[in-house]
Design a protein around this motif. Structure first.
Motif, mmCIF file in Angstrom:
data_model
loop_
_atom_site.group_PDB
_atom_site.id
_atom_site.type_symbol
_atom_site.label_atom_id
_atom_site.label_comp_id
_atom_site.label_asym_id
_atom_site.label_seq_id
_atom_site.Cartn_x
_atom_site.Cartn_y
_atom_site.Cartn_z
ATOM 1 N N LEU A 280 20.141 -79.842 11.660
ATOM 2 C CA LEU A 280 21.129 -79.510 12.682
ATOM 3 C C LEU A 280 22.516 -80.025 12.326
ATOM 4 N N GLU A 313 24.708 -74.353 21.792
ATOM 5 C CA GLU A 313 24.347 -73.500 20.666
ATOM 6 C C GLU A 313 22.832 -73.360 20.626
ATOM 7 N N VAL A 315 19.703 -72.097 18.170
ATOM 8 C CA VAL A 315 19.405 -71.802 16.771
ATOM 9 C C VAL A 315 17.905 -71.622 16.599
ATOM 10 N N VAL A 324 18.125 -73.892 9.525
ATOM 11 C CA VAL A 324 18.375 -73.277 10.826
ATOM 12 C C VAL A 324 19.227 -72.028 10.679
ATOM 13 N N THR A 325 19.039 -71.111 11.633
ATOM 14 C CA THR A 325 19.814 -69.879 11.710
ATOM 15 C C THR A 325 20.426 -69.782 13.097
ATOM 16 N N PRO A 326 21.749 -69.629 13.218
ATOM 17 C CA PRO A 326 22.356 -69.501 14.544
ATOM 18 C C PRO A 326 21.856 -68.251 15.270
ATOM 19 N N SER A 329 25.800 -68.732 21.104
ATOM 20 C CA SER A 329 26.386 -69.922 21.701
ATOM 21 C C SER A 329 27.108 -69.531 22.977
#
Length: 742
Positions: A280, A313, A315, A324-326, A329
Motif C-alpha cells: 500500500l 481509495e 484497491v 495492488v491495483t487502484p 477513489s
C-alpha cells in the motif's frame, strides 16, 4: 410497578422483564423449511415452529408436560419453571433440536418427542485440555484496540472449521480443533509492533447490527491481519491504586495532530508459506481496512482512508504477491466517513457483490447517502438509489438485489425501513410496513426474513416476510400487561437556525399527571458520530432516560445538528466547529418544550451525559446558566487535543488551531454558575486527565463542584460503581431540581 428509587433501579436493570415477546433469537432448520423460536418468561415459556413456505405457525411442542417428563427421564432432574425449561434452541437436523437444560446438552426429536442427553466430556480429557468441548469451543483472549484498554474476545474460527486464531503478546496464534494445540503463526510481534485482526464488536452484535469483517480467505487457508507500529504514539498513564503497591501502566493513545500508529496489512498462511505484505506504499497517517476476499481467494478488496477522513481509495490486492491495483477513489470537502466507523467498527460502506465482479459503495456525494455500483476496473456502472433521503446500511446482496435499511420517509426522518433495489437498476422497493425502526434477520437461504420493529411508545413485534416484502405471518407480539407506565413520546422542535426540524423523545414518570408541574432533565450525548435519541423501544439512552423519569422528572433525549442519519448538510454543521449545533440547538429545544408543555412551564432543568455527553452537559450548563440549573458530566471528554477522534471533524490542531481552541471546555470553567457534578473512573486513561484538569480549572475559578471518583473504573463502570454513581446523581438532582410533581 413501584415508583421512586425502587422504580429507578427496576427500570434501569430489569425493564425488559416487564415486556414479554416481540423479539427472539431465530433457529433456522438446515433444510431451509422451518423456523423455530422460544419466547416468554420461565413459567410461561413457549416455543413455535413456522413453515417458511406457507407461514403456518404452530406450537413447537404441543404437549409441554410430556416434554418436561421426557427431560426428567433423560437427565434425572426436574426441569425448572413450568413452561419450556430452555430459552434458546438450535437445529441439529431437519427435525432434530439441540438445546440445554442446566448443564445438560439435549437433543429433542420433533416427531417422536424423544429426548436424548448428550454425553459430557470425560474428567481426564478435560484435565488434559483435549476434550471435544475445549477443542471445538472458542476460548477467550485479550484483544488490543486503539485508544481503549484490551478487552476479552473469543477466538475466530476458520471457514473450514479446522483452526481458531487469537493474539498473544502481539503475535497471531493458531489453535487446531483436531488436537487443541496452539502454535504461533507470527513471531515478530511486540507491544511496539503488534498484530491484530478484525472481530465483530460484541456490543454491536448484541443490538443486532453486526457488520461483516474480512479475515479468512474463502478456503480458510489464509488470514489477513494488521501489523500496527506504535512507536512514537503518545502513551497515557494509567495508575492502579488498590493493590499493596501502586501499579503504573502505559496505554497507547494517539492525540490530535500527534504521531498516529502506522498500520500495514499482511496475508498470513496457516500452512507455513511466508507472510505477504500488501503493498500500500507509505501507510503513515492512513487507515487501511481489508474489506473482502474475491470468491476464488486470489485477491483482496482494500479500503484506505486518509487520516483527515476526507479521501478514500479502494484497491485490489494480490494475495500471493502483495501488488495492488487502484479501483476508484472519492474525495470530500468534509469527512467522507465517520471516524468511529472506520477506527473501531471497520464499517467501510463498501460491499463486494456475490459474483465478485462488482462493488456497492455508500456515498454522500449528492448530499444524501446513496448506493453506487462499480465494476472492479473502477468504472461507475450506475447509481442504484437516489432522492432526498439517506440509506442507512447494506445488510445483504443476493439474487440480483441489494437489501438495505434506509430513512425513506423524511416526514419521520428517524424511522428505519427495510428496502431493496435491483443491481441491474430499477426502483427501490420498500419491504417493511408501519412506523418505527425496523431490523431484519434473513434466513440462511435468503428466501425469507424476520422483520422486527418498534417505536418509542410501542414495544417490538416481529413478522415473517418473503424477501419481496410479502407478509407470511405474524411471529411474536408484545405482552405489556405487567408494565405500568406512561408511554414515551416523540417530539419535534426547531433548531437555532429557525428552520431546521429537530427530533427527540420524551419520557415520563409512570404516574405522570399532565395537570401538575415537573422538573425537566435532558439526557445528552451530542457527539458527531452517532444519533442517540431512541426512536425505538429499547436502547441504552432510553434505559437511563426512562429510569430517571421514575424519580419524578420528565426527561428527554434530542439529536441536534451536527449528528448523522439525516442529510450531509445536517451532519456537516460540526465540521471545523464542534459546538455550532450543540448549545444553540439544545437550549432552544428546552425553551420550546417549556413554552409548549404546561407541565414544564416552571421547570428547573438539569442535564446529564457521559463521555462526549459529559462534554455536552458541561458546555450546555456553562454557556446557558439561564436554561440549565444543574449538570452531571460522567467519564467526560473535555479536551479536543487529547484524541485523534476529533481530527475527522476539526482537522489538525497545527492548521485549525481556532477550531480546537473554540472546542476546548476549560476556559468556560469561570462561567459555570449551575450546580455541577463531575464523575470519572480513575483507570479511564482517556478521560481521567480531562476530569482532573476540569476540576482544577473550576477550583482556580472559585466554582464549587462535586467530584465523584470511581476507583479502578474504566470508561464504563461495573455494577457496584455504576450503582454508586447513580446514587450520587439521584441525590444531586434531588437537591438542585427537587423531585416529584408539584
Amino acid at each position: 410497578m413501584p415508583t421512586g428509587h425502587a422504580a429507578f433501579d427496576l427500570v434501569r436493570v430489569d425493564f425488559e422483564t416487564f415486556v414479554m415477546g416481540g423479539r427472539f433469537t431465530p433457529a433456522w432448520s438446515p433444510d431451509g423449511k422451518s423456523l423455530a423460536f422460544v419466547e416468554g418468561p420461565a413459567d410461561e415459556r413457549a416455543g413455535w415452529l413456522v413453515d417458511l413456505a406457507t407461514g403456518d405457525k404452530k406450537p413447537l411442542f404441543p404437549d409441554v408436560p410430556a416434554l418436561r417428563a421426557a427431560i426428567l427421564a433423560a437427565t434425572g432432574e426436574t426441569p425448572p419453571g413450568r413452561g419450556l425449561p430452555f430459552a434458546y434452541v438450535g437445529f441439529a437436523g431437519p427435525r432434530l433440536l439441540a438445546t440445554m437444560v442446566g448443564a445438560c446438552q439435549l437433543l429433542v426429536d420433533l416427531d417422536s418427542g424423544a429426548v436424548t442427553k448428550q454425553p459430557g466430556d470425560s474428567v481426564v480429557d478435560t484435565y488434559l485440555g483435549v476434550s471435544e468441548t475445549y477443542r471445538r469451543t472458542p476460548q477467550e483472549f485479550l484483544r488490543t484496540q486503539p485508544l481503549v484498554d484490551p478487552v476479552k474476545a473469543q477466538e475466530l474460527l476458520s471457514p473450514d472449521g479446522r483452526h481458531f486464531v487469537s493474539t498473544v503478546d502481539g503475535d497471531v496464534h493458531v489453535r487446531s480443533t483436531q488436537d487443541g494445540r496452539t502454535v504461533p503463526l507470527t513471531t515478530d510481534g511486540s507491544p511496539e509492533h503488534e498484530y491484530r485482526f478484525d472481530l465483530v464488536d460484541p456490543m454491536v452484535a448484541v443490538i443486532g447490527m453486526a457488520f461483516p469483517v474480512c479475515n479468512f480467505s474463502p478456503d480458510g487457508s489464509r488470514l489477513v491481519a494488521y501489523k500496527v507500529e506504535n512507536r512514537g504514539v503518545h502513551q497515557a498513564p494509567q495508575v492502579h491504586f488498590l493493590k499493596r503497591e501502586e501499579e503504573l501502566v502505559w496505554r497507547v493513545h494517539g492525540q490530535a495532530g500527534g504521531t498516529l500508529e502506522r498500520t500495514t496489512l499482511h496475508v498470513l498462511d496457516l500452512y507455513g508459506r511466508a507472510p505477504v505484505e500488501i503493498d500500500l506504499g507509505d501507510t503513515t497517517d492512513t487507515y487501511p481496512v481489508p474489506v473482502a476476499w474475491l470468491p476464488d481467494g486470489s485477491r483482496l478488496v482494500v479500503f484506505v482512508m486518509s487520516r483527515d477522513c476526507r479521501r478514500v481509495e479502494v484497491v485490489l490486492a494480490d494475495a500471493t504477491k502483495g501488488a495492488v491495483t487502484p479501483v476508484f477513489s472519492e474525495h470530500g470537502d468534509t469527512f467522507v466517513r465517520i471516524h468511529h466507523d472506520i477506527y473501531f467498527g471497520k464499517k467501510t460502506g463498501l460491499f463486494l457483490t456475490p459474483s465478485g465482479d462488482g462493488l456497492v459503495w455508500l456515498s454522500q456525494r449528492s448530499g444524501w447517502k446513496h448506493l453506487y455500483l462499480y465494476a472492479l476496473d473502477g468504472t461507475l456502472v450506475r447509481q442504484l438509489t437516489d432522492g432526498e433521503w439517506p440509506v442507512d446500511y447494506v445488510h445483504r446482496i443476493a439474487d440480483g438485489y441489494v437489501y438495505f435499511t434506509a430513512h425513506l420517509d423524511q416526514a419521520r426522518p428517524y424511522d428505519v425501513q427495510l428496502a431493496r433495489v435491483p443491481l441491474a437498476g430499477g426502483p427501490v422497493e420498500r419491504l417493511s410496513e408501519g412506523e418505527g425502526v425496523h431490523g431484519a434477520m434473513f434466513s440462511p437461504s435468503g428466501e425469507v426474513l424476520v422483520d422486527t420493529w418498534s417505536t418509542p411508545s410501542e414495544a417490538p413485534r416481529s413478522v415473517l416476510r418473503r424477501v419481496d416484502g410479502k407478509l407470511l405471518t405474524g411471529l411474536s407480539t408484545v405482552d405489556t400487561s405487567r408494565l405500568a407506565w406512561t408511554p414515551s413520546q416523540q417530539f419535534t422542535v426547531t433548531a437555532a437556525d429557525g428552520q431546521t426540524e429537530l427530533w427527540g423523545v420524551m419520557f415520563f414518570p409512570a404516574d405522570f399527571d399532565e395537570s401538575k408541574k415537573y422538573p425537566l432533565v435532558e439526557y445528552v450525548y451530542g457527539g458527531p458520530q452517532i444519533a442517540v435519541a431512541p426512536h425505538e423501544f429499547f436502547s441504552w439512552y432510553a434505559r437511563d432516560a426512562r429510569a430517571l423519569a421514575q424519580l419524578g422528572y420528565v426527561t428527554f433525549v434530542l439529536d441536534g445538528r451536527g449528528t448523522p442519519g439525516r442529510s450531509k448538510a445536517f451532519h456537516d454543521v460540526v465540521f471545523h466547529d464542534w459546538t455550532a449545533g450543540l448549545v444553540p440547538d439544545h437550549a432552544a429545544a428546552v425553551e420550546q418544550l417549556k413554552a409548549r408543555r404546561a407541565f414544564l412551564s416552571d421547570a428547573k432543568v438539569g442535564v446529564i451525559g457521559r463521555s462526549w455527553g459529559g462534554y455536552s452537559a458541561f458546555r450546555l450548563a456553562a454557556e446557558r446558566p439561564d436554561v440549565y440549573t444543574a449538570a452531571v458530566s460522567s467519564a467526560p471528554g473535555f479536551d479536543p487535543y487529547s484524541s485523534v477522534l476529533y481530527e475527522c471533524y476539526l482537522g489538525f490542531p497545527q492548521t485549525e488551531r481556532s477550531a480546537y481552541e473554540k472546542a476546548s471546555c476549560y476556559p468556560l470553567a469561570a462561567r459555570m454558575e449551575a450546580a455541577f457534578l463531575l464523575a470519572c473512573g480513575s483507570s479511564d486513561h482517556a478521560t481521567w486527565p480531562d476530569a482532573m484538569k476540569m476540576s482544577e480549572a473550576l477550583i482556580r475559578a472559585g466554582r464549587p463542584h462535586e467530584f465523584v471518583v470511581l476507583p479502578e473504573q474504566y470508561h464504563a463502570y461495573d455494577t457496584v460503581h455504576d450503582g454508586y454513581f447513580w446514587q450520587k446523581v439521584i441525590g444531586f438532582f434531588t437537591t438542585h431540581l427537587g423531585a416529584g410533581p408539584m
